[in-house]
Enzyme design. Structure first.
Site, PDB file in Angstrom:
ATOM      1  CG  PHE A  89      -2.055  -0.981   1.063  1.00 41.26           C
ATOM      2  CD1 PHE A  89      -3.168  -0.672   0.282  1.00 41.26           C
ATOM      3  CD2 PHE A  89      -2.002  -2.227   1.673  1.00 41.26           C
ATOM      4  CE1 PHE A  89      -4.202  -1.577   0.125  1.00 41.26           C
ATOM      5  CE2 PHE A  89      -3.039  -3.137   1.522  1.00 41.26           C
ATOM      6  CZ  PHE A  89      -4.138  -2.810   0.747  1.00 41.26           C
ATOM      7  CG  HIS A 106      -2.593  -6.073 -12.139  1.00 40.44           C
ATOM      8  ND1 HIS A 106      -2.972  -7.385 -12.230  1.00 40.44           N
ATOM      9  CD2 HIS A 106      -2.297  -5.849 -10.852  1.00 40.44           C
ATOM     10  CE1 HIS A 106      -2.930  -7.925 -11.033  1.00 40.44           C
ATOM     11  NE2 HIS A 106      -2.515  -7.012 -10.175  1.00 40.44           N
ATOM     12  CG  ASP A 142      -6.627  -2.668  -6.559  1.00 36.84           C
ATOM     13  OD1 ASP A 142      -7.305  -1.914  -5.850  1.00 36.84           O
ATOM     14  OD2 ASP A 142      -6.424  -3.867  -6.308  1.00 36.84           O
ATOM     15  CB  ILE A 494      21.715 -44.459  16.246  1.00 35.83           C
ATOM     16  CG1 ILE A 494      21.067 -44.396  14.868  1.00 35.83           C
ATOM     17  CG2 ILE A 494      21.106 -43.407  17.149  1.00 35.83           C
ATOM     18  CD1 ILE A 494      19.585 -44.657  14.878  1.00 35.83           C
ATOM     19  CB  CYS A 630      27.041 -51.642  23.536  1.00 37.29           C
ATOM     20  SG  CYS A 630      25.473 -51.326  24.359  1.00 37.29           S
TER      21      CYS A 630
END
Length: 825
Positions: A89, A106, A142, A494, A630
């Site tokens: 605007f 436009h 417009d 991981i 582990c």
């Protein structure tokens, strides 16, 4: 003429270029600020040409022009303003300033559709007339007088389909999109459209593609474009009593938003009843309040505009049964274990499954027979950067950091419930991809993963600081308190032995603490991690909170360790790699790190033990999960007086073990994880024989397809031998004698290692058990049991087995930072 150009987009760039071509002097270009770091095309062209460029976020505030903005404009001395496709605007102080005023170019046929979105409305409404308009600008931009207008055929005039369909959510950004799908004939079009998993692809005369995500049918119903050829959705859900209560609460919300509607029934249409776009936002917020933080997208409202359809969509999301995202997931489908598996195989970044940069991919192998399961996207360094950026944005700007800790816990509980609903599928994938025995995968790999998320979901709203008395500053007083805060973006790397469980151990604590995460599963076992990613979508975990990148450690893991926006690395793997990660974390940005590394866990069996239990648990301590464990007992010390009997009974039990397909319910011992590991186990046993240890049984690959290795027992192992010092990470029992009654000597031998992850002792003497457990230098000591881990018990090692804890309250501290705040009053 001196012209100021105020506008945006490719259309603005074209107007600007034509004006320069006609010999006009462009004294300045005003365009919109960069969006997501990307400059507008008009601004890029002006910058390239050296024309003064301005990117004001706004020109006026509360209806008044901003003086500094107007001053910068006036200093250019423009004689005419041209506003191509302008969306801001512009105040009248600027509109009226040039002696020739201001005009707008436009690409639409005014006045039917006005504003910067006019061309979009031309498409949305299916108008067969389009055009080009030049008009005077005024205070509304417009609404001024038309200067010139030319009518042209709309794009839609060539598409009779548009009389029954309306297109929504379209994009020209189709990089990486493969045009494969069901053909949709469009009379008059250059070539037929394609209905793909990503949406409807339309082709221009230049063969460039337009991807349409959603379409609205003539009856007003909106559907994903990918579903165009599919049958109607399944029959309506039957709501539970609790869901009926929720439905009535939502009905009341509709009544509040739609005051002109006297009664809201299943056929009431949200938009036909007068709702506007702001009401969509209000409805989304009301649903979030009514449904424990359930986050709808604005698009969800557009997809179910009738109240009955909206309730069905809402209930599906609350149940985690929403399948709208299925069209965006390229599944690999297999019939295995009496199940129809649907496995994602792409990277998971920002809540979306995507291909790796450059389409890189690799084969993931079934260790049971060596066959290829499927191709999986192979992440590149650029993919890591995208995932970290998504996680950072989700942490700093997304909903994850704004919801309450209790709502975060609800989402994690919902995720755990979904994992439980899919536990057979997850366990089957684990058996397929990692060689895990299905029954063990069901109980441990998946079962403990579910427990872990439930445990840490309960911690979410119990993370709290403390108040601390400090010296007073007379005559004033002080209050000091601490706050526990999430650290930010975390990288989690991981291993391949427990793909889903190790992911859960770290990720659950990480998320409970409020962080976001980028997860690198092991390259050889990515599939349960990617299935987990799909479940996070169903659970409603916000986009970007969880990102998953299958790929190599040298690329993906290294980039995570080096990345300046990653604030924590959690790693489980070898000591050698752990040291390298720790160094990278220090050199990059001194990021926080926790390491669970190698082990050579001693198990001491005293003569006064329950021998049957010691044999049973000793077997489990070594052969559990094929030895890919582990905390496996890397070396057993057996008191001399029971040594031979212990060995004899162990060998008898080994002979009873069934080696075979991990999906068979009576299988005890499945395949090793991958070929390279199988080769390592063969070399390990050969080294033991060369050094003089006695190979009692096993030591060879099983003569059948796949990566099967015999359960193996060595005796007469001396302290200097390779197999006495190094971890096998396989089904190899290493037994050494110790003299009767010589407790301190065996403790010295047990502790003569640089590892300190776990340990065990079998004895009926409580004093001996306590003494030995005090002296063993390991993070976990099992007494008259083994492998008994629990989600509430901290887990982690000493020495070169790493530092930091998984599980238990202690794990939260790995993903939190403590802030001290002091007040004077």
């Amino acid at each position: 003429m001196k012209i100021a150009v105020i506008g945006q987009s490719l259309f603005g760039q074209e107007v600007y270029s034509h004006l320069r071509k006609e010999g006009h002097e462009i004294v300045g270009v005003f365009t919109i600020p960069d969006k997501d770091g990307k400059a507008d095309p008009l601004g890029l062209q002006a910058e390239k040409d050296g024309v003064p460029l301005f990117k004001f976020p706004r020109w006026r505030s509360r209806g008044q022009a901003l003086p500094d903005v107007v001053a910068k404009y006036q200093a250019l001395g423009a004689e005419l303003n041209v506003l191509p496709f302008c969306s801001q605007f512009i105040p009248m102080e600027v509109i009226s300033a040039p002696r020739h005023g201001s005009i707008i170019y436009h690409p639409s046929l005014l006045p039917r559709h006005r504003g910067a979105s006019a061309i979009n409305w031309t498409l949305i409404h299916g108008d067969k007339k389009g055009g080009f308009t030049i008009f005077w600008a005024d205070d509304g931009l417009d609404t001024g007088d038309l200067l010139l207008q030319k009518e042209l055929a709309s794009l839609l005039s060539t598409f009779p389909l548009a009389s029954t369909l309306t297109f929504f959510n379209s994009t020209l950004n189709t990089s990486g999109l493969v045009p494969e799908g069901e053909v949709l004939a469009i009379p008059g079009a250059h070539r037929p459209g394609l209905v793909t998993k990503a949406g409807l692809i339309l082709f221009g005369n230049d063969d460039k593609m337009l991807l349409v995500k959603n379409i609205q049918l003539e009856d007003g119903k909106m559907i994903p474009a990918s579903q165009f050829f599919k049958a109607e959705a399944s029959s309506a859900l039957e709501l539970t009593e609790a869901e009926l209560v929720t439905a009535e609460a939502v009905r009341s919300a509709w009544k509040r938003i739609l005051p002109s509607v006297s009664e809201v029934d299943d056929s009431t249409d949200f938009f036909k009843s007068g709702a506007a776009s702001v009401d969509v936002v209000r409805l989304v917020e009301e649903v979030r309040e009514l449904c424990d933080g359930l986050e709808l997208e604005n698009e969800d409202v557009y997809m179910a505009t009738a109240f009955g359809d909206f309730i069905q969509l809402l209930v599906r999301k609350l149940r985690g049964e929403d399948d709208e995202g299925d069209s965006d997931i390229d599944y690999v489908e297999k019939s295995v274990n009496k199940l129809e598996l649907r496995m994602p195989h792409q990277l998971f970044i920002g809540g979306t499954f995507v291909d790796a940069e450059g389409g890189q991919a690799y084969d993931t192998i079934n260790p049971t027979d060596g066959s290829v399961i499927c191709q999986v996207s192979l992440a590149q360094v650029s993919d890591v950067d995208k995932a970290v950026a998504a996680a950072k944005d989700a942490f700093e700007n997304g909903r994850w950091g704004k919801i309450s800790a209790r709502d975060r816990g609800r989402l994690l509980y919902r995720l755990a419930d979904l994992m439980e609903q899919h536990q057979e599928e997850l366990a089957t994938i684990e058996a397929l991809d990692a060689g895990a025995v299905y029954t063990l995968a069901l109980k441990t790999h998946v079962g403990m993963s579910i427990q872990t998320f439930r445990y840490f979901a309960g911690w979410c709203d119990k993370i709290q600081g403390s108040t601390i008395p400090i010296n007073q500053a007379r005559p004033n007083r002080n209050l000091t308190l601490t706050k526990k805060e999430p650290v930010g973006v975390c990288g989690i790397i991981i291993p391949w032995n427990y793909p889903l469980m190790m992911l859960s151990w770290k990720t659950a604590a990480c998320l409970a603490a409020g962080n976001t995460v980028v997860i690198k599963p092991a390259q050889v076992t990515p599939l349960t991690a990617l299935k987990f990613a799909e479940l996070t979508l169903k659970a409603g975990i916000p986009k970007g909170v969880i990102n998953i990148l299958p790929g190599s450690g040298s690329l993906v893991g290294q980039r995570l360790a080096d990345h300046p926006d990653v604030r924590k690395i959690g790693f489980t793997g070898s000591t050698e790699v752990g040291k390298h990660i720790m160094k990278s974390c220090a050199l990059s940005n001194v990021k926080k790190v926790s390491l669970e590394l190698g082990g050579k866990s001693p198990l001491i069996v005293f003569a006064d033990c329950d021998l049957s239990k010691a044999v049973q648990m000793g077997m489990s301590s070594v052969f559990f999960n094929k030895g890919e464990n582990c905390i496996a007992a890397g070396r057993l010390f057996v008191e001399d007086s029971i040594h031979d009997q212990f060995v004899r009974r162990v060998v008898e039990e080994v002979g009873k073990m069934k080696i075979g397909n991990p999906l068979d319910r009576d299988t005890d011992h499945g395949p090793q994880n991958h070929q390279a590991h199988l080769n390592k186990l063969r070399e390990y046993c050969q080294q033991g024989v060369r050094e003089g240890a006695t190979l009692v049984c096993g030591g060879n690959q099983v003569p059948r397809p796949g990566f099967f290795f015999e359960p193996t027992v060595f005796t007469d192992v001396e302290d200097h031998m390779f197999i006495a010092k190094e971890e096998s990470f396989g089904p190899i029992m290493v037994i050494s004698r110790f003299a009767d009654g010589d407790i301190d000597a065996v403790l010295s031998r047990a502790n003569a290692t640089e590892f300190g992850l776990a340990s065990g002792v079998f004895t009926r003497d409580i004093n001996k058990a306590l003494y030995v457990s005090d002296k063993l230098a390991a993070g976990t000591v099992f007494v008259n049991t083994y492998n008994k881990t629990d989600v509430a018990a901290p887990f982690g090692g000493f020495k070169q087995s790493g530092f930091g804890k998984d599980l238990g309250e202690a794990a939260l501290n790995e993903y939190l930072r403590v802030k001290t705040v002091t007040f004077e009053y």
